[in-house]
Design a protein around this motif. Structure first.
Motif, PDB file in Angstrom:
ATOM      1  N   ALA A  25     -15.070  -1.106  -0.185  1.00  0.00           N
ATOM      2  CA  ALA A  25     -13.833  -1.868  -0.053  1.00  0.00           C
ATOM      3  C   ALA A  25     -13.830  -3.047  -1.012  1.00  0.00           C
ATOM      4  O   ALA A  25     -14.841  -3.746  -1.162  1.00  0.00           O
ATOM      5  CB  ALA A  25     -13.672  -2.352   1.376  1.00  0.00           C
ATOM      6  N   HIS A  47      -5.532   0.693   0.863  1.00  0.00           N
ATOM      7  CA  HIS A  47      -6.460  -0.434   0.810  1.00  0.00           C
ATOM      8  C   HIS A  47      -7.279  -0.374  -0.477  1.00  0.00           C
ATOM      9  O   HIS A  47      -7.852   0.676  -0.819  1.00  0.00           O
ATOM     10  CB  HIS A  47      -7.383  -0.417   2.020  1.00  0.00           C
ATOM     11  CG  HIS A  47      -6.645  -0.522   3.320  1.00  0.00           C
ATOM     12  ND1 HIS A  47      -6.257  -1.718   3.863  1.00  0.00           N
ATOM     13  CD2 HIS A  47      -6.194   0.439   4.169  1.00  0.00           C
ATOM     14  CE1 HIS A  47      -5.607  -1.506   4.994  1.00  0.00           C
ATOM     15  NE2 HIS A  47      -5.548  -0.209   5.197  1.00  0.00           N
ATOM     16  N   ALA A  62      -7.161   2.432  -4.867  1.00  0.00           N
ATOM     17  CA  ALA A  62      -6.966   2.227  -3.436  1.00  0.00           C
ATOM     18  C   ALA A  62      -7.012   3.564  -2.720  1.00  0.00           C
ATOM     19  O   ALA A  62      -6.671   4.603  -3.289  1.00  0.00           O
ATOM     20  CB  ALA A  62      -5.634   1.526  -3.164  1.00  0.00           C
ATOM     21  N   ASP A  73      -6.602  -0.657  10.970  1.00  0.00           N
ATOM     22  CA  ASP A  73      -7.406  -0.291   9.812  1.00  0.00           C
ATOM     23  C   ASP A  73      -8.863  -0.237  10.259  1.00  0.00           C
ATOM     24  O   ASP A  73      -9.273  -0.985  11.149  1.00  0.00           O
ATOM     25  CB  ASP A  73      -7.273  -1.334   8.702  1.00  0.00           C
ATOM     26  CG  ASP A  73      -5.819  -1.630   8.366  1.00  0.00           C
ATOM     27  OD1 ASP A  73      -5.008  -0.692   8.379  1.00  0.00           O
ATOM     28  OD2 ASP A  73      -5.506  -2.812   8.106  1.00  0.00           O
ATOM     29  N   GLY A 132       0.813  -1.205   0.000  1.00  0.00           N
ATOM     30  CA  GLY A 132       0.000   0.000   0.000  1.00  0.00           C
ATOM     31  C   GLY A 132       0.847   1.255   0.000  1.00  0.00           C
ATOM     32  O   GLY A 132       2.079   1.214   0.095  1.00  0.00           O
TER      33      GLY A 132
END
Length: 476
Positions: free
Chosen positions: A348, A269, A265, A416, A120
């Motif tokens: 997500a 994420h 992302a 997270d 990431g």
């Protein structure tokens, strides 16, 4: 419980922090140096801080699945510390000196050693005083193991800059005679500008509750649009923009111009892709945007315009012999305030398993421009402020209830979280570590208590945090 003073005394005497005590012969640590440097801003020399490796490269590129083994050397003449923004280390290696073990003294070093769980776009920055305003930040990119996507990485670090020392800017914000605390009552912008000590402060004539400071410049990779960075890219090839908002106080509207972007992302994420030419980004957030460079020669500005203003910064992607023309440093008109429109749309790509919350807290964001007082639940944080208690294994929900007239990007350390509601309307949103709470709005996040320790949660606007919009979560 050890007090902060005891922690500081022990760590400064030892010269190091962290729990690591030695490296294997096979794997030497990467070296990061916190140091002074000088850049040029609008034709003037600007002394700032930086984080560089011995070869001069800024920040660090690592690989998922490998250990994060780093030695941080402090070459400043003042204490400092680094926070690994977006990573989930053991709490004593998180880089928040009030909680996890002290500062790095001048001339000393600190060792870090923990696993990197996932790829990431992250970044590192000081969590001491207002050093972040002096550009004490750098990219931290964790790439996928193996070959990766094949796209060219282009990292863009956004920052706001002032020639005025940050401590002076903060003192002006808190001065009862300052513009910020008079709330513009019965005063014109000209009258406010004529007040003693107002140089460097914003008149807020269009949006009084967006930008507190009138910055001298906005930077992309340490440069302004007077002399932007020009990045060579392959005509017809794929590019992955890694946009990092390392500003102290400023949000931006990102504009890709004629290029169509695929948002892949947020905060490191993956999300269900969103296609657009414009994207918002607030302080502390990151965006990974994939795009394809058109075939043939060309030059493609990637611009970031200040939220609520016209000033902008950016870089230029250049393919082949594309002609780079001079870019205006201001947009044609002021941009609006950043909203949660995109946030409500995001989903997500790999959401956490749904489950009911075991524990829930309302976190009221409170304060006022009067005296520049910012707090959580009407308490400006001190070391005696009680933490929010959780237990390992719980699903925890926090609802940020913004009762102020300013937006606050809220950052949770060590975990997270998923955005699960806006103003009480539930949805399964993006996984993040920083989310915007606009004025008079509530935003609910959910996280799994899977990283025991004592963790910070705060507004990521540097002067709001310094004024007290900070609290902690502690495992019981």
């Amino acid at each position: 419980m050890l007090t902060r003073r005891k922690f500081l005394g022990a760590s400064l005497a030892a010269g190091t922090i962290g729990v690591h005590r030695g490296w294997s012969d096979e794997v030497a640590p990467a070296i990061l140096r916190i140091e002074n440097r000088t850049i040029e801003v609008n034709g003037k020399a600007a002394p700032v801080f930086g984080i560089r490796q011995p070869d001069g490269s800024a920040g660090l590129i690592a690989e998922a699945g490998q250990p994060f083994r780093v030695r941080v050397e402090n070459r400043l003449n003042e204490p400092s510390i680094l926070h690994w923004h977006g990573l989930t280390p053991p709490w004593r290696q998180d880089g928040v000196h009030e909680l996890d073990g002290g500062l790095i003294a001048p001339g000393a070093s600190a060792d870090y050693d923990f696993p990197l769980r996932a790829p990431g776009t992250f970044f590192m920055h000081s969590h001491h005083g207002l050093q972040e305003q002096q550009l004490l930040s750098a990219p931290l990119i964790v790439r996928e193991a193996g070959t990766g996507s094949g796209a060219q990485d282009v990292i863009v670090m956004l920052a706001d800059f002032s020639f005025t020392p940050p401590e002076e800017l903060f003192a002006r914000l808190r001065d009862p005679k300052s513009m910020a605390n008079m709330n513009h009552m019965d005063m014109t912008p000209e009258e406010m500008a004529a007040m003693p000590g107002m140089a460097g402060m914003s008149t807020h004539d269009a949006e009084p509750d967006i930008n507190d400071i009138d910055y001298d410049a906005f930077l992309a990779n340490d440069r302004t649009l007077r002399d932007p960075e020009v990045v060579k890219v392959e005509a017809g090839g794929p590019v992955r923009l890694r946009i990092i908002n390392a500003s102290a106080m400023s949000g931006y509207h990102l504009d890709l111009g004629e290029l169509q972007g695929r948002l892949a992302a947020v905060d490191g994420h993956a999300v269900v892709p969103v296609f657009s030419r414009t994207f918002p980004i607030v302080v502390g957030q990151r965006l990974d945007i994939e795009l394809n460079v058109p075939p043939g020669a060309g030059a493609y500005p990637i611009l970031a315009t200040l939220e609520g203003g016209r000033k902008r910064t950016g870089i230029v992607l250049r393919a082949g012999a594309g002609t780079v023309t001079k870019l205006a440093e201001e947009a044609a008109s002021a941009t609006p305030a950043i909203t949660l429109g995109l946030e409500a749309w995001l989903r997500a790509a790999a959401p956490p398993p749904p489950r009911p919350a075991d524990r829930a807290y309302d976190v009221n964001l409170t304060g006022s421009m009067a005296g520049y007082q910012w707090s959580i639940d009407d308490v400006a944080w001190t070391e005696t402020t009680p933490p929010l208690l959780v237990r390992q294994g719980e699903r925890v929900e926090l609802t940020f209830v913004n009762k102020t007239s300013m937006a606050h990007p809220m950052h949770l350390h060590g975990h997270d979280f998923q955005v699960v509601a806006i103003n009480g309307d539930r949805f399964a949103g993006a996984v993040r570590d920083t989310v915007l709470a606009p004025p008079k709005t509530s935003v609910t996040i959910a996280f799994d208590a899977n990283n025991p320790g004592w963790w910070a949660i705060h507004c990521h606007m540097a002067y709001h945090m310094a004024a007290g919009m900070f609290t902690t979560i502690r495992y019981g």
